[in-house]
Design a protein around this motif. Sequence first.
Motif, short mmCIF file in Angstrom:
data_model
loop_
_atom_site.label_atom_id
_atom_site.label_comp_id
_atom_site.label_asym_id
_atom_site.label_seq_id
_atom_site.Cartn_x
_atom_site.Cartn_y
_atom_site.Cartn_z
N LYS A 161 21.89 24.38 -32.58
CA LYS A 161 21.93 25.82 -32.35
C LYS A 161 21.14 26.04 -31.21
CE LYS A 161 22.59 27.14 -37.33
NZ LYS A 161 21.92 27.77 -38.39
N ALA A 162 21.21 26.97 -30.36
CA ALA A 162 20.33 27.35 -29.36
C ALA A 162 18.93 27.76 -29.52
CB ALA A 162 20.92 28.57 -28.34
N GLY A 163 17.98 27.28 -28.84
CA GLY A 163 16.64 27.88 -29.41
C GLY A 163 15.62 27.31 -28.69
N SER A 164 14.41 27.00 -29.21
CA SER A 164 13.30 26.37 -28.21
C SER A 164 12.54 25.58 -29.11
CB SER A 164 12.26 27.65 -27.82
OG SER A 164 12.89 28.62 -27.06
N PHE A 165 11.94 24.35 -28.15
CA PHE A 165 11.26 23.34 -28.85
C PHE A 165 9.72 23.41 -27.94
CE2 PHE A 165 10.05 19.24 -30.21
CZ PHE A 165 10.42 18.98 -31.40
N VAL A 166 8.91 23.46 -28.94
CA VAL A 166 7.40 23.68 -28.35
C VAL A 166 6.38 22.74 -28.67
CG1 VAL A 166 5.47 25.15 -27.85
CG2 VAL A 166 7.67 26.29 -28.10
N LEU A 167 5.99 21.96 -27.31
CA LEU A 167 4.83 20.89 -27.72
C LEU A 167 3.47 21.56 -27.23
CD1 LEU A 167 6.40 17.61 -26.34
CD2 LEU A 167 6.33 18.34 -28.56
N LEU A 168 2.27 21.15 -27.91
CA LEU A 168 1.23 21.76 -27.52
C LEU A 168 -0.09 20.83 -27.90
CD1 LEU A 168 0.29 22.84 -30.46
CD2 LEU A 168 1.37 24.90 -29.74
N THR A 169 -1.16 21.13 -27.49
CA THR A 169 -2.38 20.57 -27.85
C THR A 169 -3.36 21.59 -28.66
OG1 THR A 169 -3.82 21.15 -25.57
CG2 THR A 169 -2.62 19.11 -25.70
#
Length: 275
Positions: A204-212
Amino acid sequence: MTPRRPPRSASADDLLTTLGRLTAQAREGAVLQQARVQLAEALQREMLPASLPSLPGLRTAARYAPARHGLDIGGDWYDGFRLTAGALAFSVGDVQGHDVEAAAFMGQVRIGLRAVAATAGDPGEVLSRANDLLLSVDCDLFATCTFLRFDPETWELQSARAGHVPALWATVDGQYGMVEDEGGLPLGMLPGSAYPVTRRRLAKAGSFVLLTDGVVEGPSFPIDVGLERVARVVRDAAGTDPDELAAEVMKVADSTGHADDAAVLVLAHDEAGHR
């Protein structure tokens, strides 16, 4: 007769001399600290990538913010680059310490990941080989990291985590959460460490977020509260412009009063088969 001020005692002269010497030392220390901060900032700018790779149906963006008080700089990074056969790789990480040495070590970790990723089979192998590589240079520092591999043919996202904060995801139909993977130890701690791989097909369309952790943790601000706050931001903006989403996530870092530097990397993707 006009009264005269009594002569100053030798002990008072000694006190003023000592005070002057300490003032000069403090001034020199402040100048040295400012120079170290500026050097760490320059290292950080030069070592972070000027741009990130993207593909039709996969858009990327990143943000970095130094520590609020400008004294703790150098540990965090983000990266993105192309692998063989058209695959893309992304990483986000945090080096122990916040000084010039941490900034230099961050550069070594980032380049090391790129080097081993060229021949490694999956993100778990990348982290395992990078871990052994860092241990071989006999450095006392260690680093947390998340490494991703995106396959444009299968639209599969593989991830592995080395002691790092979880990634967050959301789809345009309102589903969202954290990547619940087992993970492994930070890089540079124990020889032969293993890093399990989590596989997710972007159906599905969407977002994937990496962070510190500088994004979601601050003085008197629990990390689980920060993660939930970012998760809601990602849910509300899933699939939108990745640069705008990265900016919204970084606003969470501002609200925590973070004393650490902070990095965010966003992948906005279409659904598999509609890229």
